[in-house]
Design a protein around this motif. Sequence first.
Motif, PDB file in Angstrom:
ATOM      1  N   THR A  28      -1.069  11.365 -10.042  1.00 26.12           N
ATOM      2  CA  THR A  28      -0.376  10.527  -9.064  1.00 26.12           C
ATOM      3  C   THR A  28      -0.652   9.057  -9.333  1.00 26.12           C
ATOM      4  OG1 THR A  28      -2.257  10.712  -7.539  1.00 26.12           O
ATOM      5  CG2 THR A  28      -0.459  12.285  -7.257  1.00 26.12           C
ATOM      6  N   ALA A  29       0.319   8.219  -8.991  1.00 19.80           N
ATOM      7  CA  ALA A  29       0.137   6.782  -9.186  1.00 19.80           C
ATOM      8  C   ALA A  29      -1.005   6.262  -8.321  1.00 19.80           C
ATOM      9  CB  ALA A  29       1.434   6.034  -8.865  1.00 19.80           C
ATOM     10  N   GLY A  30      -1.041   6.699  -7.057  1.00 25.80           N
ATOM     11  CA  GLY A  30      -2.111   6.265  -6.170  1.00 25.80           C
ATOM     12  C   GLY A  30      -3.474   6.715  -6.652  1.00 25.80           C
ATOM     13  N   GLY A  31      -3.540   7.938  -7.169  1.00 30.57           N
ATOM     14  CA  GLY A  31      -4.801   8.437  -7.696  1.00 30.57           C
ATOM     15  C   GLY A  31      -5.271   7.643  -8.895  1.00 30.57           C
ATOM     16  N   PRO A  35      -4.317  -0.350  -6.125  1.00 26.46           N
ATOM     17  CA  PRO A  35      -5.530  -0.066  -5.352  1.00 26.46           C
ATOM     18  C   PRO A  35      -5.705  -1.086  -4.233  1.00 26.46           C
ATOM     19  CG  PRO A  35      -6.097  -1.194  -7.388  1.00 26.46           C
ATOM     20  CD  PRO A  35      -4.605  -0.968  -7.426  1.00 26.46           C
ATOM     21  N   ILE A  36      -6.384  -0.674  -3.182  1.00 25.96           N
ATOM     22  CA  ILE A  36      -6.767  -1.577  -2.104  1.00 25.96           C
ATOM     23  C   ILE A  36      -8.293  -1.607  -2.062  1.00 25.96           C
ATOM     24  CG2 ILE A  36      -6.614  -2.085   0.358  1.00 25.96           C
ATOM     25  CD1 ILE A  36      -3.939  -2.186  -1.076  1.00 25.96           C
ATOM     26  N   ASN A  37      -8.855  -2.798  -2.195  1.00 22.66           N
ATOM     27  CA  ASN A  37     -10.304  -2.954  -2.238  1.00 22.66           C
ATOM     28  C   ASN A  37     -10.844  -3.551  -0.949  1.00 22.66           C
ATOM     29  OD1 ASN A  37     -10.820  -1.964  -4.912  1.00 22.66           O
ATOM     30  ND2 ASN A  37      -9.877  -3.839  -5.693  1.00 22.66           N
ATOM     31  N   GLY A  38     -12.070  -3.173  -0.619  1.00 22.22           N
ATOM     32  CA  GLY A  38     -12.738  -3.690   0.554  1.00 22.22           C
ATOM     33  C   GLY A  38     -13.399  -5.025   0.293  1.00 22.22           C
ATOM     34  N   PRO A  39     -14.065  -5.590   1.286  1.00 21.43           N
ATOM     35  CA  PRO A  39     -14.652  -6.925   1.169  1.00 21.43           C
ATOM     36  C   PRO A  39     -15.739  -7.041   0.109  1.00 21.43           C
ATOM     37  CG  PRO A  39     -15.355  -5.846   3.200  1.00 21.43           C
ATOM     38  CD  PRO A  39     -14.278  -5.009   2.624  1.00 21.43           C
ATOM     39  N   ASN A  40     -16.362  -5.928  -0.246  1.00 17.56           N
ATOM     40  CA  ASN A  40     -17.416  -5.942  -1.254  1.00 17.56           C
ATOM     41  C   ASN A  40     -16.933  -5.455  -2.612  1.00 17.56           C
ATOM     42  OD1 ASN A  40     -19.434  -6.814   0.614  1.00 17.56           O
ATOM     43  ND2 ASN A  40     -19.517  -4.719   1.425  1.00 17.56           N
ATOM     44  N   GLY A  41     -15.615  -5.354  -2.750  1.00 17.27           N
ATOM     45  CA  GLY A  41     -15.041  -4.946  -4.022  1.00 17.27           C
ATOM     46  C   GLY A  41     -14.900  -3.445  -4.200  1.00 17.27           C
ATOM     47  N   GLU A  42     -15.351  -2.670  -3.207  1.00 14.08           N
ATOM     48  CA  GLU A  42     -15.240  -1.217  -3.307  1.00 14.08           C
ATOM     49  C   GLU A  42     -13.812  -0.782  -3.031  1.00 14.08           C
ATOM     50  OE1 GLU A  42     -15.803  -1.968   1.078  1.00 14.08           O
ATOM     51  OE2 GLU A  42     -16.351  -2.902  -0.829  1.00 14.08           O
ATOM     52  N   VAL A  43     -13.343   0.231  -3.747  1.00 16.55           N
ATOM     53  CA  VAL A  43     -11.974   0.690  -3.559  1.00 16.55           C
ATOM     54  C   VAL A  43     -11.886   1.524  -2.280  1.00 16.55           C
ATOM     55  CG1 VAL A  43     -12.303   2.748  -5.014  1.00 16.55           C
ATOM     56  CG2 VAL A  43      -9.999   1.836  -4.638  1.00 16.55           C
ATOM     57  N   ILE A  44     -10.945   1.159  -1.414  1.00 18.75           N
ATOM     58  CA  ILE A  44     -10.721   1.889  -0.161  1.00 18.75           C
ATOM     59  C   ILE A  44      -9.725   3.012  -0.382  1.00 18.75           C
ATOM     60  CG2 ILE A  44      -9.806   1.709   2.185  1.00 18.75           C
ATOM     61  CD1 ILE A  44     -10.736  -1.172   2.245  1.00 18.75           C
ATOM     62  N   GLY A  45      -8.692   2.740  -1.165  1.00 23.24           N
ATOM     63  CA  GLY A  45      -7.656   3.733  -1.418  1.00 23.24           C
ATOM     64  C   GLY A  45      -6.545   3.111  -2.236  1.00 23.24           C
ATOM     65  N   GLY A  46      -5.380   3.732  -2.204  1.00 22.83           N
ATOM     66  CA  GLY A  46      -4.237   3.221  -2.941  1.00 22.83           C
ATOM     67  C   GLY A  46      -2.965   3.328  -2.127  1.00 22.83           C
ATOM     68  N   ILE A  47      -2.054   2.382  -2.326  1.00 22.20           N
ATOM     69  CA  ILE A  47      -0.734   2.421  -1.685  1.00 22.20           C
ATOM     70  C   ILE A  47       0.313   2.666  -2.767  1.00 22.20           C
ATOM     71  CG2 ILE A  47       1.046   1.088  -0.494  1.00 22.20           C
ATOM     72  CD1 ILE A  47      -1.021  -0.260   1.118  1.00 22.20           C
ATOM     73  N   SER A  48       1.191   3.628  -2.526  1.00 23.79           N
ATOM     74  CA  SER A  48       2.213   3.952  -3.515  1.00 23.79           C
ATOM     75  C   SER A  48       3.600   3.942  -2.895  1.00 23.79           C
ATOM     76  CB  SER A  48       1.941   5.331  -4.130  1.00 23.79           C
ATOM     77  OG  SER A  48       2.132   6.352  -3.175  1.00 23.79           O
ATOM     78  N   ILE A  49       4.573   3.675  -3.743  1.00 23.23           N
ATOM     79  CA  ILE A  49       5.986   3.794  -3.386  1.00 23.23           C
ATOM     80  C   ILE A  49       6.608   4.790  -4.345  1.00 23.23           C
ATOM     81  CG2 ILE A  49       8.206   2.607  -3.152  1.00 23.23           C
ATOM     82  CD1 ILE A  49       6.687   0.033  -2.619  1.00 23.23           C
ATOM     83  N   SER A  50       7.256   5.822  -3.804  1.00 29.52           N
ATOM     84  CA  SER A  50       7.822   6.894  -4.619  1.00 29.52           C
ATOM     85  C   SER A  50       9.317   7.025  -4.374  1.00 29.52           C
ATOM     86  CB  SER A  50       7.158   8.238  -4.282  1.00 29.52           C
ATOM     87  OG  SER A  50       5.761   8.171  -4.399  1.00 29.52           O
TER      88      SER A  50
END
Length: 265
Positions: free
Chosen positions: A150-153, A217-232
């Motif tokens: 998956t793109a988000g993955g 990817p969407i990253n948090g304030p400390n640079g950690e990845v929170i998740g991903g947003i995709s358009i399909s």
Amino acid sequence: MLCRDMVLNNMPDQNKGSEIKSVTTALNILEVLKEHNGLRLTDVMEELNLAKTTAHRYLTTLEQNNYLIRQDSEYKISGRFIHYAEQVYNREPAYSMIGTKVENLAEETDELVQFLIEEHHRIVYVFNEIGKQGIQIDTRAGQYGHLHSTAGGKAILSEWSHEAVEQFCDDTDLPQITEHTITDPDELKAELNEVRDAGYAVNDEENIVGVRAVAVPINGPNGEVIGGISISGPINRIQGEVFRKELPDRLRGASNELEVNIRFH
């Protein structure tokens, strides 16, 4: 008939030898009831190959503890699980902002927009918004999927260390979902390098034939990845400039906006 090992199939391989069988049975019952939106005792027995007394004991225990309700002759998932879902949505303060952004992107693009996170080396869909022309695919909130197809993955994987990606490849063996799925670790690592350089990931019919997706990817304030947003969307719409420029630009802009807001929230 649903597989009696459905819960174990959603667990990391390294944990499959340490399960408590009674807990696994109870979880399998919940899964099969969710899948069918309720079943009678005899149906649960058949689906999970359980003796009548065993199935009745599990169903009664789950009902008495408010995890199931009984309507007429059917057992159904209770409203208690709404509380657990709320815990997921509330555990990360950024989720409310991300949910709003997913809704906006679906309205702007008319396509299917999703936010997903990673758990146990699988993706979990958290938000799903379908635009006016959005495709109807079976990716409900809470459903698991594969990171590598998956793109988000892949957007999430691109934020991992090389060692973590190596471990992921060893643990999952990169199963083939379609004929286009990347199943070679070296090929996946090379693509993840391209994702890091470009700032976005793509899925070109790797998870569902006829469907393409773009994600960031969407990253948090400390640079950690929170998740991903995709358009399909279907390949007839997600192609050319839309696939390689328009959607990536839109998503990178959304990611930048979200990360700034998350940082100062």
